[in-house]
Design an enzyme around this catalytic site. Structure first.
Site, PDB file in Angstrom:
ATOM      1  N   HIS A  73       2.375   7.216  -9.741  1.00 54.63           N
ATOM      2  CA  HIS A  73       2.547   7.689  -8.353  1.00 54.63           C
ATOM      3  C   HIS A  73       4.001   7.467  -7.958  1.00 54.63           C
ATOM      4  O   HIS A  73       4.530   6.360  -8.102  1.00 54.63           O
ATOM      5  CB  HIS A  73       1.676   6.874  -7.386  1.00 54.63           C
ATOM      6  CG  HIS A  73       0.221   7.229  -7.372  1.00 54.63           C
ATOM      7  ND1 HIS A  73      -0.247   8.495  -7.121  1.00 54.63           N
ATOM      8  CD2 HIS A  73      -0.876   6.453  -7.571  1.00 54.63           C
ATOM      9  CE1 HIS A  73      -1.570   8.499  -7.158  1.00 54.63           C
ATOM     10  NE2 HIS A  73      -1.976   7.268  -7.432  1.00 54.63           N
ATOM     11  N   TYR A 201      -3.307   6.961   2.495  1.00 53.68           N
ATOM     12  CA  TYR A 201      -3.867   6.044   3.495  1.00 53.68           C
ATOM     13  C   TYR A 201      -4.067   6.830   4.792  1.00 53.68           C
ATOM     14  O   TYR A 201      -3.332   7.779   5.059  1.00 53.68           O
ATOM     15  CB  TYR A 201      -2.899   4.887   3.771  1.00 53.68           C
ATOM     16  CG  TYR A 201      -2.670   3.922   2.645  1.00 53.68           C
ATOM     17  CD1 TYR A 201      -1.791   4.228   1.603  1.00 53.68           C
ATOM     18  CD2 TYR A 201      -3.313   2.694   2.601  1.00 53.68           C
ATOM     19  CE1 TYR A 201      -1.569   3.337   0.555  1.00 53.68           C
ATOM     20  CE2 TYR A 201      -3.088   1.787   1.570  1.00 53.68           C
ATOM     21  CZ  TYR A 201      -2.218   2.120   0.554  1.00 53.68           C
ATOM     22  OH  TYR A 201      -2.009   1.237  -0.469  1.00 53.68           O
ATOM     23  N   PRO A 293      -6.233  -5.919   0.876  1.00 56.27           N
ATOM     24  CA  PRO A 293      -5.793  -4.953  -0.153  1.00 56.27           C
ATOM     25  C   PRO A 293      -4.973  -3.784   0.388  1.00 56.27           C
ATOM     26  O   PRO A 293      -4.500  -2.966  -0.374  1.00 56.27           O
ATOM     27  CB  PRO A 293      -7.108  -4.472  -0.753  1.00 56.27           C
ATOM     28  CG  PRO A 293      -8.156  -4.806   0.230  1.00 56.27           C
ATOM     29  CD  PRO A 293      -7.679  -5.975   0.999  1.00 56.27           C
ATOM     30  N   LYS A 297      -1.323  -5.570  -3.021  1.00 57.90           N
ATOM     31  CA  LYS A 297      -0.467  -6.678  -3.462  1.00 57.90           C
ATOM     32  C   LYS A 297      -1.197  -7.770  -4.257  1.00 57.90           C
ATOM     33  O   LYS A 297      -0.555  -8.536  -4.978  1.00 57.90           O
ATOM     34  CB  LYS A 297       0.184  -7.338  -2.242  1.00 57.90           C
ATOM     35  CG  LYS A 297       1.225  -6.457  -1.574  1.00 57.90           C
ATOM     36  CD  LYS A 297       2.348  -6.122  -2.515  1.00 57.90           C
ATOM     37  CE  LYS A 297       3.214  -4.985  -1.984  1.00 57.90           C
ATOM     38  NZ  LYS A 297       3.960  -4.314  -3.062  1.00 57.90           N
ATOM     39  N   TYR A 384       6.455  -1.693  -0.838  1.00 60.85           N
ATOM     40  CA  TYR A 384       5.239  -1.198  -1.483  1.00 60.85           C
ATOM     41  C   TYR A 384       5.403  -1.145  -3.006  1.00 60.85           C
ATOM     42  O   TYR A 384       4.531  -1.591  -3.746  1.00 60.85           O
ATOM     43  CB  TYR A 384       4.869   0.191  -0.947  1.00 60.85           C
ATOM     44  CG  TYR A 384       3.464   0.613  -1.349  1.00 60.85           C
ATOM     45  CD1 TYR A 384       3.242   1.298  -2.542  1.00 60.85           C
ATOM     46  CD2 TYR A 384       2.372   0.288  -0.563  1.00 60.85           C
ATOM     47  CE1 TYR A 384       1.961   1.646  -2.933  1.00 60.85           C
ATOM     48  CE2 TYR A 384       1.085   0.639  -0.939  1.00 60.85           C
ATOM     49  CZ  TYR A 384       0.890   1.318  -2.136  1.00 60.85           C
ATOM     50  OH  TYR A 384      -0.390   1.659  -2.514  1.00 60.85           O
TER      51      TYR A 384
HETATM   52  P1  FAS Z   1      -9.572 -13.690 -10.086  1.00 62.74           P
HETATM   53  O1  FAS Z   1     -10.453 -14.080  -8.934  1.00 62.74           O
HETATM   54  O2  FAS Z   1      -9.511 -12.277 -10.524  1.00 62.74           O
HETATM   55  O3  FAS Z   1      -9.968 -14.537 -11.386  1.00 62.74           O
HETATM   56  C1  FAS Z   1     -10.286 -15.907 -11.268  1.00 62.74           C
HETATM   57  C2  FAS Z   1     -11.225 -16.236 -12.411  1.00 62.74           C
HETATM   58  O4  FAS Z   1     -11.509 -17.646 -12.351  1.00 62.74           O
HETATM   59  C3  FAS Z   1     -12.543 -15.500 -12.297  1.00 62.74           C
HETATM   60  O5  FAS Z   1     -12.847 -14.861 -13.510  1.00 62.74           O
HETATM   61  C4  FAS Z   1     -13.547 -16.605 -11.958  1.00 62.74           C
HETATM   62  O6  FAS Z   1     -14.821 -16.376 -12.516  1.00 62.74           O
HETATM   63  C5  FAS Z   1     -12.886 -17.837 -12.568  1.00 62.74           C
HETATM   64  N1  FAS Z   1     -13.294 -19.100 -11.919  1.00 62.74           N
HETATM   65  C6  FAS Z   1     -13.528 -19.322 -10.612  1.00 62.74           C
HETATM   66  N2  FAS Z   1     -13.880 -20.600 -10.418  1.00 62.74           N
HETATM   67  C7  FAS Z   1     -13.857 -21.210 -11.641  1.00 62.74           C
HETATM   68  C8  FAS Z   1     -14.141 -22.520 -12.109  1.00 62.74           C
HETATM   69  N3  FAS Z   1     -14.518 -23.485 -11.254  1.00 62.74           N
HETATM   70  N4  FAS Z   1     -14.042 -22.782 -13.431  1.00 62.74           N
HETATM   71  C9  FAS Z   1     -13.642 -21.804 -14.302  1.00 62.74           C
HETATM   72  N5  FAS Z   1     -13.367 -20.531 -13.929  1.00 62.74           N
HETATM   73  C10 FAS Z   1     -13.476 -20.241 -12.609  1.00 62.74           C
HETATM   74  N6  FAS Z   1      -6.064  -6.496  -5.143  1.00 62.74           N
HETATM   75  C11 FAS Z   1      -5.339  -5.356  -5.052  1.00 62.74           C
HETATM   76  O7  FAS Z   1      -4.125  -5.385  -5.284  1.00 62.74           O
HETATM   77  N7  FAS Z   1      -5.960  -4.163  -4.694  1.00 62.74           N
HETATM   78  C12 FAS Z   1      -7.318  -4.092  -4.455  1.00 62.74           C
HETATM   79  O8  FAS Z   1      -7.850  -3.016  -4.143  1.00 62.74           O
HETATM   80  C13 FAS Z   1      -8.098  -5.266  -4.541  1.00 62.74           C
HETATM   81  N8  FAS Z   1      -9.454  -5.221  -4.316  1.00 62.74           N
HETATM   82  C14 FAS Z   1     -10.172  -6.394  -4.396  1.00 62.74           C
HETATM   83  C15 FAS Z   1     -11.572  -6.411  -4.155  1.00 62.74           C
HETATM   84  C16 FAS Z   1     -12.308  -7.605  -4.222  1.00 62.74           C
HETATM   85  C17 FAS Z   1     -13.801  -7.602  -3.947  1.00 62.74           C
HETATM   86  C18 FAS Z   1     -11.658  -8.816  -4.514  1.00 62.74           C
HETATM   87  C19 FAS Z   1     -12.419 -10.129  -4.548  1.00 62.74           C
HETATM   88  C20 FAS Z   1     -10.275  -8.815  -4.758  1.00 62.74           C
HETATM   89  C21 FAS Z   1      -9.532  -7.609  -4.708  1.00 62.74           C
HETATM   90  N9  FAS Z   1      -8.161  -7.573  -4.971  1.00 62.74           N
HETATM   91  C22 FAS Z   1      -7.426  -6.446  -4.896  1.00 62.74           C
HETATM   92  C23 FAS Z   1      -7.476  -8.756  -5.313  1.00 62.74           C
HETATM   93  C24 FAS Z   1      -7.722  -9.028  -6.780  1.00 62.74           C
HETATM   94  O9  FAS Z   1      -7.298  -7.935  -7.542  1.00 62.74           O
HETATM   95  C25 FAS Z   1      -6.981 -10.296  -7.114  1.00 62.74           C
HETATM   96  O10 FAS Z   1      -5.668 -10.281  -6.572  1.00 62.74           O
HETATM   97  C26 FAS Z   1      -6.909 -10.559  -8.589  1.00 62.74           C
HETATM   98  O11 FAS Z   1      -8.208 -10.521  -9.101  1.00 62.74           O
HETATM   99  C27 FAS Z   1      -6.268 -11.925  -8.765  1.00 62.74           C
HETATM  100  O12 FAS Z   1      -6.451 -12.316 -10.062  1.00 62.74           O
HETATM  101  P2  FAS Z   1      -6.699 -13.867 -10.385  1.00 62.74           P
HETATM  102  O13 FAS Z   1      -5.724 -14.681  -9.638  1.00 62.74           O
HETATM  103  O14 FAS Z   1      -6.772 -13.952 -11.861  1.00 62.74           O
HETATM  104  O15 FAS Z   1      -8.105 -14.227  -9.709  1.00 62.74           O
HETATM  105  C1  PHB Z   2      -7.267   1.045  -5.311  1.00 64.91           C
HETATM  106  O1  PHB Z   2      -6.953   2.021  -6.015  1.00 64.91           O
HETATM  107  O2  PHB Z   2      -8.313   0.370  -5.490  1.00 64.91           O
HETATM  108  C2  PHB Z   2      -6.339   0.636  -4.188  1.00 64.91           C
HETATM  109  C3  PHB Z   2      -5.172   1.354  -3.959  1.00 64.91           C
HETATM  110  C4  PHB Z   2      -4.320   0.965  -2.930  1.00 64.91           C
HETATM  111  C5  PHB Z   2      -4.669  -0.139  -2.153  1.00 64.91           C
HETATM  112  C6  PHB Z   2      -5.844  -0.854  -2.392  1.00 64.91           C
HETATM  113  C7  PHB Z   2      -6.684  -0.464  -3.418  1.00 64.91           C
HETATM  114  O3  PHB Z   2      -3.843  -0.535  -1.135  1.00 64.91           O
END
Ligand code: FAS
Ligand code: PHB
Length: 390
Positions: A73, A201, A293, A297, A384
């Site tokens: 993009h 958006y 989100p 970021k 961004y």
């Molecule tokens: P994560 O949460 O991905 O990974 C942490 C890991 O640690 C998990 O696998 C978990 O099972 C494990 N863990 C937890 N407790 C533990 C313990 N006690 N012992 C051992 N392991 C343990 N970001 C965006 O940029 N765009 C989005 O659209 C977006 N959508 C999201 C939607 C949802 C529902 C969520 C929850 C997050 C979203 N995010 C989004 C943010 C997401 O992408 C995070 O920034 C990203 O997963 C961060 O990665 P980690 O820091 O590795 O954490």
């Molecule tokens: C996505 O593709 O899931 C997405 C893109 C932009 C955002 C958040 C999520 O700001």
């Protein structure tokens, strides 16, 4: 002698990228994950990668599938009032682009690379506890069902996300938590339909909407929804009706609807935990911070933290400990920049429950200003697409 040099808690993108980068530098590490591999791979999360994240993955030898399957993009688009569309071309302004490539794919790529290098990843590690963090002999205990095990190490990387245990091991008198909970959530769907070719958006008086993608036959859409709603309150028909209503007709007429293959409702919050280091414990990713989100970021911040932490650990084992000393301050400078930007995007694009007609017009006026100002667009673009790593 210790069992390993770095114990990594969490096998999400932060933990697995850190393990990958440390292994490439010959620094032994073990990853402890509480869930199964398939459970982690089943999560649908981020979709847009900053240019720095793309480069980091390429430099680490993790970019081949991303470059083959990802969608570049060069523009971020914002619609408002159901008619205007503001387009900010980050490539024209900065020579940088974003990549649409799902976090699920990145997780698969990280696990494949871990298998290829024989990485030590313990899945379904329960009751993970951190010990003697402030001493020279930290360790981690955990249970794999065959009894409790202890892993002695030199450093612990807390990559266990917002609901993990690592952050809680930093004493309350040391740790400061900053929180902001937004009064709405995002209802997201995946559909096996051709997506809009653009990242769009939308600010609308009925609420926020977002059009994204995962590949040429997998669309990702979101609409703002009340926190009181449940997924079962949203049939596919209701979702599509609401999404199309919130988009300008020039764009809604291009949307191909179809059955959802995944539907989720995620609350929005901002959270920052300071410091990101205590003794020999270092936090990275969602373990230390959460962003709404809206600014895409969350995952990108996790990658930035891991980039800083891996470089600091590599330098430490080469005899230079300044990176570890500076890690928390360095990471937090970028974190707060992304937290503020995500807060700004969220506040600008969403409908707040107590919002008045004045507030709606003020949001629309700010969008009109950004559309009219090259300086404002450059500020949006550089944040961004991702600021340079310090
Ligand atoms: P994560 O949460 O991905 O990974 C942490 C890991 O640690 C998990 O696998 C978990 O099972 C494990 N863990 C937890 N407790 C533990 C313990 N006690 N012992 C051992 N392991 C343990 N970001 C965006 O940029 N765009 C989005 O659209 C977006 N959508 C999201 C939607 C949802 C529902 C969520 C929850 C997050 C979203 N995010 C989004 C943010 C997401 O992408 C995070 O920034 C990203 O997963 C961060 O990665 P980690 O820091 O590795 O954490
Ligand atoms: C996505 O593709 O899931 C997405 C893109 C932009 C955002 C958040 C999520 O700001």
């Amino acid at each position: 002698m210790t069992d390993t040099r770095v114990a990594i808690i969490g096998a999400g993108p932060a933990g697995m990228l850190l393990s990958h980068l440390l292994d490439r530098a010959g620094i032994d590490n073990v990853v402890l994950e509480q869930q199964s591999r398939s459970y982690v791979l089943g999560r649908i999360r981020a979709g847009v990668l900053e240019s720095g994240t793309v480069e980091t993955l390429r430099e680490a030898g993790l970019g081949n599938r991303m470059d083959a399957e990802g969608h570049v993009h060069d523009t971020i688009n914002i619609a408002w009032r159901g008619e205007d569309v503001l387009s900010v071309n980050t490539f024209e302004l900065l020579g940088k682009t974003m990549m649409a490539y799902g976090q699920t794919r990145i997780q698969e790529d990280l696990y494949t690379a871990a298998d290829e290098r024989g990485a030590r990843v313990v899945f379904q590690a329960q009751d993970v506890q951190l010990h003697d963090i402030a001493s020279d002999h930290p360790s981690v205990t955990f249970d794999t069902g065959a009894g409790s095990e202890r892993l002695s190490c030199e450093f612990i990387a807390g990559c266990d996300g917002f609901h993990g245990v690592s952050r809680t091991h930093i004493p309350d008198h040391v740790r400061t938590d900053y929180d902001k909970v937004y009064p709405f959530g995002w209802l997201g769907i995946l559909s096996e339909t051709p997506p809009l070719p653009i990242l769009l958006y939308a600010n609308h008086e009925r609420g926020f909407a977002l059009c994204s993608m995962r590949n040429p036959m997998l669309s990702r859409y979101y609409v703002q929804a009340p926190l009181t709603d449940r997924i079962e309150d949203w049939s596919d028909d209701r979702f599509w009706d609401e999404l199309l209503t919130r988009l300008p007709e020039s764009q809604s007429s291009r949307i191909v609807t179809g059955p959802s293959i995944e539907k989720s409702l995620a609350p929005l919050r901002s959270h920052v935990s300071e410091p990101m280091r205590w003794g020999n414990l270092f936090l990275a990713g969602d373990a230390a911070h959460i962003v709404p989100p809206t600014g895409a970021k969350g995952l990108n911040l996790a990658v930035a933290d891991v980039r800083y932490l891996s470089q600091a650990l590599i330098a430490h084992y080469a005899g230079d400990g300044t990176g570890l000393e500076d890690y928390s301050a360095t990471a937090l400078r970028r974190v707060w920049g992304a937290v503020r930007f995500s807060w700004w995007m969220t506040t600008l694009l969403h409908r707040f429950p107590d919002q008045t007609a004045f507030d709606q017009r003020a949001q629309e006026q700010e969008l009109s200003y950004v559309a009219s100002s090259a300086h404002a667009q450059a500020a949006l673009a550089e944040q961004y697409v991702g600021l340079p790593y310090s």
